[in-house]
Structure formats: C-alpha cells, structure tokens
Design an enzyme around this catalytic site. Structure first.
Site, PDB file in Angstrom:
ATOM      1  CE  LYS A 169      -5.216   4.023  -4.594  1.00 37.55           C
ATOM      2  NZ  LYS A 169      -4.034   2.625  -4.639  1.00 37.55           N
TER       3      LYS A 169
ATOM      4  CB  SER B 287      -2.687   0.200  -2.335  1.00 36.28           C
ATOM      5  OG  SER B 287      -4.062   0.938  -2.177  1.00 36.28           O
TER       6      SER B 287
END
Length: 306
Positions: free
Chosen positions: A167, A112
């Site tokens: 993230k 991701s």
C-alpha cells in the site's frame, strides 16, 4: 490487496537449503576431501608396490600409461550429492543474502494499487532503506530511514503476518488523518487533487475518476469509483489502537500511534487497507517498492514506481 512472494515461505526454504548445502560443503572441505585423499594415497601406494613386485619378478605389465592417474582420479572424485551441494551452496548463499538484505522480488496479484501498480507487475522491494532486518524473523538490527508519506511500502499484513501486502504510506507516527468525501486531510491540511482523464478499469471494464493526489509533496495518481461509498462501515474490523480512530457515515479520523503507519491503496474504492484493519506496526515492515522490473503481458511497464 494480498501480495505473495514468488514462492510461499521462500525465505525459509532458501535458508534451509543454504544451511544444508553449507554444512555439506564445509564437511567436504575439512573432512571428506581429506579422507578421499588418504584413500587415494593408499591405493596408489598399493598400486606402486604391486607394479614394482611384478616388474622384479620379470612380469611385463600391459597397462595403460595413465592407469595410475585414473586410479587417483577415481578415489578423489566427489560423490554426486557432494558435488551438487558444493556447486549450489555459493549460488544459494548469494541469492539468500541479496534477497534478505538488498532486494526482494514480488508479484502484484490484485488491483488495489491501480493505476500505480497493475496486476502482473513484477516489482523489486528495497529491503535496507528502512533498516537492516534479520531474515525469517524480520527483526530490525540497524535503524536507517523511516517510511515517509507517499512511499509505496510492502509489509506483513497485521491480521495475518504470513501474507505480504503493498500500500501507500498516508500517515506516519503522530499524524492526524481524516478521510471524508473521498479526500484526505493530513494534520488539518487538505490534500490537493487535480482531476485527470477517466481511467478504464481492466477488471470491471468501468471508467473511474482519476486524480493526481499531492500527498504533502509526493504526487501520484489515485482512482475513485462514483458508485462506491466513502467508507463501508460494515467492513471495519476490530484492531489494536482502534480508539485512536473515529468513524462516521461520512468517513473517519485517525491519529497514528507511535511506531505505526497508516496505509491506503491508490485504487481507493477497491482496497482493503488501514481504513478497515488498522495500523501497520514498524515490526511488520518488509521494504520500499522501488521499481517494476517486468510485466510479462505489458513489457512497457518496466520502470520506477511513483
């Protein structure tokens, strides 16, 4: 993207080991070693008395010259379990302090954050840049810096705090974040994008659009998949402060609540992030990812994180 540390619950395991070995070390220093010394002194006194009596009786002893030293060493010798505990305690304590307050290693298990971070990257996370927190309970006790837009941050997944996620910080408290047409707008200002060469995804073996995103001064690369929609509305979950967000078929707009952060993966169409499960509270922050220190399948990956 879930990201587990080298061992599950490793901080707790390390803490327990440190406490156990520390108690044994302290007990040995202040109690057990003195008991062994007293026992050795008694044995030596008995040895000396016996030797003196035999000598007075005219009995010649045929003993090794170092018999007395061996007797003393035998009584002073630490039991194996104490010896190992004493040896391991300072090492375990040092690792615990370094890992809890300075830097912690993590391994990237999914894609991701591609192209910034690849599967298999071993990264270092700075544990003190955002403040000093008590280990295990992750309670902040000293405030230092606040996360900034563009930071790559590790945090406890709000839906399951036993999992560590990584993230990029896209929105800080008070920011108004809009994502439409696969492009960000922050506080009414569109984020700039410069197209790069297409990126070959190693997992799907499909080329994806690659852009250099300038997130209010922080440049980094992102990926977009033309086959994927801007947002999968069916994957959006219920989460705290969801009323601060408005979702449409074209995208969403969220105003980041105080004490929270909006996180997105750089592999935009292959990332479960704040778009789907909401904001990250300050209490969930683990630290800032600062470097790739190893990738066993690609040593050239070593270096800083942009």
């Amino acid at each position: 993207m879930t990201m587990q540390s080298i061992l599950g619950n490793f901080a707790l395991i390390l803490f327990v080991l440190m406490v156990v070995t520390g108690i044994i070390w302290v007990l040995d220093v202040f109690v057990l070693s003195k008991q062994r010394r007293a026992a050795a002194d008694r044995a030596l006194a008995e040895y000396d008395a016996r030797t003196a009596k035999l000598t007075a009786d005219g009995i010649r002893l045929d003993t090794q010259q170092n018999a007395r030293e061996k007797l003393e060493a035998e009584h002073l010798r630490q039991p194996t379990w104490i010896e190992y505990s004493g040896s391991f305690f300072p090492v375990i304590a040092l690792v615990f302090v370094l890992r809890s307050f300075l830097f912690e290693p993590f391994k990237i298990p999914s894609s991701s954050m591609v192209p910034t971070l690849l599967v298999g990257d071993l990264i270092l996370v700075n544990k003190f840049t955002y403040g000093i927190r008590l280990p295990i309970i992750n309670q902040k006790i000293v405030q230092l810096n606040d996360p900034q837009r563009g930071d790559v941050m590790v945090f406890k997944y709000p839906m399951d705090t036993s999992q560590d996620y990584i993230k990029r910080v896209v929105g800080v408290p008070g920011d108004k974040i809009t994502y439409e047409g696969k492009k960000l707008t922050v506080n009414g200002k569109p984020v700039s994008y410069a197209q790069q060469d297409d990126y070959l995804d190693d997992e799907s073996l499909v080329y994806k659009k690659q852009f250099k995103e300038n997130l209010t001064g922080v440049e980094h690369r992102i990926l977009n998949d033309d086959r994927a929609p801007t947002l999968n509305l069916g994957d959006v979950r219920e989460f705290p402060n969801k009323e601060a967000c408005t979702y449409t078929n074209e995208g969403f707009t969220c105003t980041v609540p105080a004490g929270n952060y909006f996180m997105m993966g750089d592999n935009r169409d292959n990332s479960a992030d704040s778009r789907y499960w909401g904001f990250v509270p300050d209490k969930n922050i683990v630290g800032k990812a600062v470097a790739v220190w190893m990738n066993l399948s690609n040593p050239r990956r070593i270096g800083g994180i942009q």
